[in-house]
Design a protein around this motif. Structure first.
Motif, PDB file in Angstrom:
ATOM      1  N   ALA A   1      43.846  38.613  48.075  1.00 49.95           N
ATOM      2  CA  ALA A   1      44.437  38.556  46.735  1.00 49.95           C
ATOM      3  C   ALA A   1      44.551  37.111  46.251  1.00 49.95           C
ATOM      4  N   VAL A   2      44.963  36.208  47.132  1.00 54.60           N
ATOM      5  CA  VAL A   2      45.085  34.796  46.771  1.00 54.60           C
ATOM      6  C   VAL A   2      43.725  34.204  46.410  1.00 54.60           C
ATOM      7  N   MET A   3      42.684  34.572  47.154  1.00 64.72           N
ATOM      8  CA  MET A   3      41.345  34.041  46.887  1.00 64.72           C
ATOM      9  C   MET A   3      40.827  34.478  45.512  1.00 64.72           C
ATOM     10  N   PHE A   4      41.196  35.680  45.074  1.00 67.61           N
ATOM     11  CA  PHE A   4      40.812  36.110  43.728  1.00 67.61           C
ATOM     12  C   PHE A   4      41.518  35.246  42.680  1.00 67.61           C
ATOM     13  N   LEU A   5      42.779  34.917  42.929  1.00 69.75           N
ATOM     14  CA  LEU A   5      43.501  34.047  41.999  1.00 69.75           C
ATOM     15  C   LEU A   5      42.917  32.647  41.997  1.00 69.75           C
TER      16      LEU A   5
END
Length: 449
Positions: free
Chosen positions: A168-172
């Motif tokens: 999820a963080v990598m998408f952000l």
């Protein structure tokens, strides 16, 4: 490579790194860690594919009207929310809804990022740009999977929540990187096919379906994706474990060999294919995959030792990787070169939709791979030969420059351009008369619009 392209490629690699943390473990997470069983895990994969199939038909029009940057950012936020929710979900319905959002977000990113690469590249750099994208994706997935494998623990559900949180963080991070990209001013190219304001919504799809070369490329793409990616974790894996007696650890080595072949061969292969006809490169991939399927069949005959069977199976996956490395600088740039002005997003979305449909239907090979293994091999040997035939047939629909973009620079280098050399045909492509350098440039430049 300009600053915009560097940021696009970096964001793409970081996203693949995050996805690599979860992709190998999704089935185990749903079926065993959340104790929901194999049916729920299968349904999660279906929901993932369904999200893509629902979102993609609407994506192209939005990209072409609003630009790819807001589409990537919006899709990244949706995918991030889906990944985080999936890591926190414990019931069937929340998991399915989360997978639906994650699948839709990831699918929408593909054509939007591809369109950004088209806009930020030229005909002479586009092939290498897409090759680099594919290389970075596989490298990111491989590293993410390796690290994720060290973190994950079936006895600790929190370790899976951590993996989905990292994704999820990598998408952000992708959204943040793309937000800083300054897209080049889209040029207006003389003699390019104009955008018809009436060709929106369903009209855009009607126009695409009337483009013979694009339709043939979509058919070819469906067969390619179904025969390769659609079988990796379904039919071919079932064949290996049931007919060839391959252990799960050997299957892991085979997948690693596939990724390794791509990473090692990508830029070596690029030098060999970037100045050759695209249709013949794709046909050669069909022949390479024919050999791969024959070798896979040998692994399931049972005449050799377990080591020979394992070696043959690993070789099969490595040969598939070499074929993928040849396709990465070929298919995506060809889609861009076929797209009329103002329709790059639509064409990229259509091709991404074809890929998702092929992946969704890939598991149909499981019953044959596990139950009638030699019939399964025979069918895909014929399918691979069919790829070669479809590719050569597609070549007849392409202009010389679409089939071999390196011709453009050769013709331009011969002397002054003659502006009357380009004309638009009924399919929306630009035909170039011999010696008309300006017409050749128009073909390449207009697809960046």
């Amino acid at each position: 490579m300009g600053a915009a392209m560097r940021r696009i490629q970096a964001g793409n690699a970081l996203t693949a790194f995050g996805i690599g943390f979860t992709v190998p473990f999704l089935y185990i997470y749903v079926a065993q860690v959340r104790d929901l069983g194999s049916m729920a895990a299968t349904s999660a994969f279906v929901a993932f594919a369904l999200g893509a199939l629902v979102a993609l038909p609407l994506t192209g029009r939005v990209i072409d009207r609003r630009g790819p940057v807001p589409v990537v950012i919006g899709a990244a936020f949706v995918a991030s929310a889906g990944a985080l929710a999936l890591g926190l979900s414990t019931g069937v319905v929340p998991i399915l809804l989360s997978a639906l959002a994650l699948g839709a977000g990831q699918a929408v990113m593909q054509p939007a990022l591809a369109t950004m690469i088209v806009w930020c590249s030229t005909p002479s750099t586009r092939t290498r740009a897409f090759a680099l994208q594919f290389f970075m994706q596989n490298l990111g997935l491989g590293i993410g999977g390796l690290i994720g494998g060290q973190i994950v623990d079936e006895s600790r559900p929190g370790s899976f929540t951590l993996l989905f949180g990292i994704e999820a963080v990598m998408f952000l991070v992708l959204a943040g990187v793309i937000a800083t990209v300054r897209m080049p001013q889209v040029p207006v190219i003389k003699d390019a096919v104009p955008t018809d304001p009436a060709q929106g919504g369903g009209g855009a799809w009607k126009r695409l379906m009337g483009h013979k070369a694009m339709v043939q490329l979509c058919v070819l793409g469906f067969v390619l994706f179904f025969a390769c990616y659609g079988q990796f974790e379904s039919g071919l894996a079932a064949f290996g474990t049931e007919a060839a007696g391959i252990s799960p650890s050997t299957l892991g080595f085979a997948l690693a060999a596939n990724t390794g072949a791509i990473v090692v061969a990508q830029f070596v292969v690029l030098r060999l294919v970037e100045k050759r006809r695209r249709s013949r490169v794709i046909a050669l991939v069909g022949l390479i995959w024919t050999v791969a399927w024959v070798i896979a069949g040998f692994s399931g005959l049972g005449h050799g030792s377990a080591v020979m069977a394992a070696g043959a199976f690993i070789t099969t996956y490595a040969l598939f990787g070499i074929g993928e490395a040849m396709l990465s600088p070929t298919l995506a740039p060809l889609v861009a070169d076929l797209a009329p002005e103002g329709s790059v997003g639509q064409y990229n979305s259509a091709f991404a939709l074809v890929k998702q449909m092929a992946l969704a239907l890939g598991p149909l090979g499981v019953p044959l791979g596990a139950g009638v293994p030699m019939l399964y091999i025979g069918i895909f040997v014929l399918v691979s030969l069919g790829i070669a035939w479809l590719a050569l047939r597609l070549g007849k629909q392409l202009s010389p420059v679409q089939d071999n973009p390196s011709l453009a620079s050769r013709i331009v280098a011969q002397g002054p351009a003659v502006g009357a050399g380009a004309r638009a045909d009924a399919d929306g492509d630009v035909d170039v008369a011999a010696g008309s350098g300006a017409g050749v440039v128009a073909v390449g430049e207009r697809v960046g619009a």
